[in-house]
Enzyme design. Sequence first.
Site, short mmCIF file in Angstrom:
data_model
loop_
_atom_site.label_atom_id
_atom_site.label_comp_id
_atom_site.label_asym_id
_atom_site.label_seq_id
_atom_site.Cartn_x
_atom_site.Cartn_y
_atom_site.Cartn_z
N TYR A 111 -40.93 34.24 5.37
CA TYR A 111 -41.16 33.91 7.32
C TYR A 111 -40.77 35.07 7.34
O TYR A 111 -39.22 35.98 7.13
CB TYR A 111 -40.10 32.32 7.73
CG TYR A 111 -39.78 32.88 9.09
CD1 TYR A 111 -41.36 32.30 9.98
CD2 TYR A 111 -38.39 32.64 9.78
CE1 TYR A 111 -40.70 32.44 11.50
CE2 TYR A 111 -38.64 32.41 11.11
CZ TYR A 111 -39.73 32.22 11.81
OH TYR A 111 -39.04 32.27 13.35
N LYS A 208 -38.36 22.05 10.63
CA LYS A 208 -40.06 22.14 10.34
C LYS A 208 -40.03 19.99 10.03
O LYS A 208 -39.52 19.37 10.74
CB LYS A 208 -40.29 23.05 9.48
CG LYS A 208 -39.80 24.17 9.00
CD LYS A 208 -40.15 24.82 11.13
CE LYS A 208 -39.62 26.37 11.20
NZ LYS A 208 -39.88 26.20 12.77
N1 LCS Z 1 -37.83 28.87 6.65
C1 LCS Z 1 -39.33 29.42 6.94
C2 LCS Z 1 -40.17 28.94 5.33
C3 LCS Z 1 -39.82 29.17 8.60
O1 LCS Z 1 -41.16 28.53 8.53
C4 LCS Z 1 -38.86 29.42 9.66
C5 LCS Z 1 -39.34 29.46 11.08
C6 LCS Z 1 -37.03 28.90 8.84
C7 LCS Z 1 -37.39 29.55 7.35
C8 LCS Z 1 -36.69 29.52 10.12
O2 LCS Z 1 -35.80 28.16 10.94
P1 LCS Z 1 -35.48 28.16 12.43
O3 LCS Z 1 -34.59 29.33 12.33
O4 LCS Z 1 -36.62 28.51 12.48
O5 LCS Z 1 -35.31 26.80 11.83
N2 LCS Z 1 -40.73 29.15 10.35
C9 LCS Z 1 -40.83 29.29 11.86
C10 LCS Z 1 -42.50 29.39 12.27
O6 LCS Z 1 -43.40 29.56 11.19
N3 LCS Z 1 -43.03 29.26 13.77
O7 LCS Z 1 -41.70 29.22 14.56
C11 LCS Z 1 -40.45 29.41 13.42
#
Ligand code: LCS
Length: 402
Positions: A111, A208
């Site tokens: 990410y 997610k």
């Molecule tokens: N790890 C992965 C694999 C992710 O896809 C994301 C967010 C995060 C960690 C971070 O999580 P968050 O702080 O947003 O809860 N991925 C996103 C994406 O692909 N689009 O918007 C957020």
Amino acid sequence: MKHKSTNFETKCIHAGISDYEFGSVIPPIYQTSTFKFESAEHGANLFAGKQKGYIYTRMTNPTVEALEDCVAELEGGYKALGCASGMAAINTVFAAMLKAGDHVVCSSIVYGPTTTLLSTIMAGFGVETTFVDTSDIEAVKSSMRPNTKMLYVETPANPTLTITDLKAASEIAHSSGAKLVVDNTFLSPALQRPFEFGADVVLHSMTKFLNGHADVVAGIVIVKDEETYKHFRKVLNQLGGVIDPFNSFLVHRGIKTLYLRMKKHCENAQIVAEYLEKHPLVKWVSFPGLKSHPQYELAQKQQDGPGGVISFEVEGGYEAGERMMNSLTLCQLAVSLGGIETLIQHPASMTHASMGKEARMAAGISEGLVRLSVGIENPKDIITCLETALEESRKTIDAPAV
Ligand code: LCS
């Protein structure tokens, strides 16, 4: 005595604490910042760890703990730490495990903000990172150094869906005296449990699939033993990025249907990926459930399903892709993934924009790549939407050059 089932769908309903106050079947929301002590001595004992109980919600809270125990059991870990977001979970792990002078080996495709966090803030704190294609196990091996403390992988990776062999990765990490940290966001424990392959720490953006309803931002870290848990808990308490009780309640509720949702996400994504692969206006498709995925066999081995995310590229480059995304009628143009609704986004200009073009190119994230998070709608409706949008994209290809 509580019946402990090994079946995942049963665990989704019953994992973790089962006895709540007043016989409540579902964990109550303890929407309080602090907890009253019975006496000064009681308060002192709680702080000294001589008595169990709750003190202050940044430290622990019964609603949060119910969710943490549930996810820890689903992942097969010892205990978990609920965080304010996936990024808060990642920051907690880095702060708990790294110090100046340490070296990290990280998947070149993760990410976007994870890459940026390592290459900016963590670099500023004196932690050096080597980004490497972790699907190439020999390359991982040759990147390890005497001061490598962490091998960090995301599998399948966001957004290319590149897969890392978790067993091989844990063997390399351990033989170099490092720990394997796995971001398991893309599959959830319904489809992959990294501890079974030797991982030391597992984390998620619960925003997610775990929550699954696109209405919460949250994260979680799962650890394997008491000593690590106590250390991580202290670090999280100091960093302060904890999840709150209401969001914990919502995520916990979402998890009840995790098994059902993941099954449908996988079924729908398989149908959509096969449709896209045959489409003349689609250049390529990456999906772990397609035999054309370079690591199809590995996915069969370490995953219980392909997941719900597909990446693909439309013929005609950036312009055609843009026209396609602007012509959607059901799928929604938004970042994030893992919710019940189908979402589509363009990593180069959105989720992975912060990496910069050069880093994206080096990692294999092409400018035309489109990421689709397949929801649980009727797959025929998703395909109808994509068909219309792809036909629209043809207009940019067919348009005469000016
Ligand atoms: N790890 C992965 C694999 C992710 O896809 C994301 C967010 C995060 C960690 C971070 O999580 P968050 O702080 O947003 O809860 N991925 C996103 C994406 O692909 N689009 O918007 C957020």
